[in-house]
Enzyme design. Structure first.
Site, short mmCIF file in Angstrom:
data_model
loop_
_atom_site.label_atom_id
_atom_site.label_comp_id
_atom_site.label_asym_id
_atom_site.label_seq_id
_atom_site.Cartn_x
_atom_site.Cartn_y
_atom_site.Cartn_z
N LYS A 198 0.80 -1.22 0.00
CA LYS A 198 0.00 0.00 0.00
C LYS A 198 0.84 1.28 0.00
O LYS A 198 2.00 1.28 0.39
CB LYS A 198 -0.96 -0.02 1.20
CG LYS A 198 -1.98 -1.16 1.11
CD LYS A 198 -2.87 -1.01 -0.09
CE LYS A 198 -3.70 -2.20 -0.52
NZ LYS A 198 -4.10 -3.19 0.40
C1 LIG Z 1 -9.89 -2.49 -1.23
C2 LIG Z 1 -9.30 -3.25 -0.08
N1 LIG Z 1 -10.06 -3.47 0.99
C3 LIG Z 1 -9.60 -4.13 2.06
C4 LIG Z 1 -8.31 -4.61 2.09
C5 LIG Z 1 -7.86 -5.37 3.28
O1 LIG Z 1 -6.70 -4.83 3.84
P1 LIG Z 1 -5.71 -5.79 4.65
O2 LIG Z 1 -5.00 -6.66 3.67
O3 LIG Z 1 -4.80 -4.85 5.38
O4 LIG Z 1 -6.57 -6.58 5.58
C6 LIG Z 1 -7.45 -4.40 1.00
C7 LIG Z 1 -6.06 -4.85 1.00
O5 LIG Z 1 -5.61 -5.86 0.66
C8 LIG Z 1 -7.98 -3.72 -0.12
O6 LIG Z 1 -7.21 -3.53 -1.20
#
Ligand SMILES: Cc1ncc(COP(=O)(O)O)c(C=O)c1O
Length: 442
Positions: A198
């Protein structure tokens, strides 16, 4: 122009050595990580790094409250629980997103109802929201996909009229702005991911923001076992008042995220200038459709997606076949391309099978009342069209800049000048994509 394509035995335009990896690590990261090592404090809800990151993210976004979390998914789930979404409630989510936007709804025993996306921004299409609202709808989760702000004003207006909560999935949109306002701070709560890919990277982790004190308090309880803390001593009471989870982050990821945050503005600006260069140059090639930044918005280009149109390119081929053939030819030229999501999220097995939790929960809750659910990808033609025709071009992240992106453009120009050869290799056994090191994965 006829040039021998790399897929046909010619010389590739670029190599992996032309690419630099993400994240960009600096002395600031080392300083904060050393602070953790020197302090001997590695965890804790009020530990120095998580507390500082919460303050700095509040300052960066303008949100009133912030909690660090173990992931973006955790932050989304906390938000749903904090606004009392519960069993059998329906939550509207876009048809094209990462799984977690929809699976966090299942985690709360609620039911995701999908809304198709807009065909230029690929974010939830506000014009399709009202048709998806039922008496059971409790919340909407717009996603600022790939760093592109969702069209929040109409979404907020519809939500206001129907008494719905808006929870922003800003997991891909650190620093993105919608009409002068920071994405993630426009609804009742917002969620950011800090995973290695990210724009703001902590390795793993997340950030939960809200301007509402009650949502903060409930989110905080959900984050840590539902366990109350003594207000005077800040000590855990070991008496859970509600159902909670273990969604805290820890000091090392928070320290890394703090070091990264110091540079987020500049890092995002590099992404934007890379994207603007690619938009300008790739946009000149018939059949290549670059991404769009909506008016009055700041897109922060977490990933950079282009679509291909065979007809505009002068090729009589089915769009998916054309996209795959072009991806293979680009990849052999050394242009790291490939898809992220390959299908509308509802086409994934977890939704098609509706196995969920136990025996068909949460759907069974409402099915018992005669309500039926269908997850047919054919009902979401724009998400399907996007998945047929897009690829991500993995050259957008800093420290990569013009030197790499000029070669990327040269690769596209070569491939699109030789589409006959490209189509001859449409069935070659080539698997586009990138190695994990490009995004800090071992
Ligand atoms: C649009 C979106 N929502 C939610 C997530 C979930 O984030 P995480 O991987 O930190 O749980 C991600 C990331 O992978 C994402 O790209």
């Amino acid at each position: 122009m006829t040039q021998r394509l790399a897929i046909d035995g010619g010389t590739p335009i670029l190599t992996r050595a032309d690419y630099q990896n993400w994240p960009v690590l600096t002395a600031d990261d080392r300083q904060y990580i050393n602070e953790v090592l020197d302090s001997g404090i590695v965890a804790g809800g009020t530990a120095p790094q998580v507390t500082a990151l919460e303050r700095e993210w509040r300052e960066f976004t303008g949100a009133k409250y912030c909690l660090t979390t173990g992931s973006g998914t955790a932050a989304l789930h906390m938000a749903l629980a904090a606004v009392d979404v519960g069993p059998g409630d329906e939550v509207l989510v876009p048809s094209y997103t990462f799984l977690a936007t929809a699976s966090c709804v299942l985690h709360q025993m609620a039911i995701p109802v999908f809304v198709d996306i807009d065909q230029t921004t690929y974010t939830m299409n506000p014009a399709q929201i009202e048709a998806a609202i039922t008496p059971r709808t409790k919340a909407i989760i717009p996603v600022h996909i790939q760093g592109c702000p969702a069209d929040m004003d109409p979404i907020l207006e519809i939500a206001r009229r129907h008494g719905l909560h808006v929870i922003e999935d800003a997991c891909q949109a650190h620093g993105a702005m919608y009409k002068g306002r920071m994405c993630g701070t426009l609804g009742i709560a917002g969620a950011f991911s800090l995973n290695n890919l990210k724009n703001l990277c902590g390795g793993e982790g997340g950030l939960f923001v809200t301007n509402d004190e009650d949502v903060l308090k409930k989110g905080d309880l959900v984050r840590y076992f539902g366990d109350e803390c003594d207000e005077v001593t800040s000590r855990q009471k070991y008496n859970a008042s509600i159902l909670g989870y273990m969604y805290r982050n820890q000091e090392l990821p928070a320290a890394l995220a703090r070091g990264q945050l110091k540079h987020l503005h500049d890092l995002n600006n590099t992404r934007i200038s890379n994207a603007e260069y690619l938009n300008r140059e790739l946009g000149k090639i018939p059949g290549v459709i670059p991404p769009v930044c909506p008016a009055d918005c700041k897109h922060v280009y977490w990933f950079y997606a282009v679509r291909f149109d065979p007809h505009a390119a002068g090729i009589d081929a089915e769009p998916r076949r054309f996209r795959v053939a072009v991806e293979k030819a680009l990849f052999q030229e050394g242009v790291l391309v490939g898809q992220w999501q390959t299908m509308p999220v509802l086409a994934q097995d977890v939704f098609q099978s509706m196995i969920g939790i136990g025996k068909r929960y949460p759907w069974a809750i409402n099915e018992a009342q005669g309500i039926t659910y269908r997850y047919d990808p054919g009902d979401f033609p724009v998400a399907q069209m996007l998945c047929d025709t897009y690829t991500n071009v993995h050259s957008i992240h800093p420290p990569n800049g013009l030197a790499l992106n000029e070669k990327i453009v040269a690769g596209f120009q070569k491939v699109f000048a030789n589409l006959g050869q490209v189509m001859d290799h449409a069935d070659d056994d080539v698997k586009p994509g990138f190695d994990g090191r490009l995004y800090g994965v071992g």
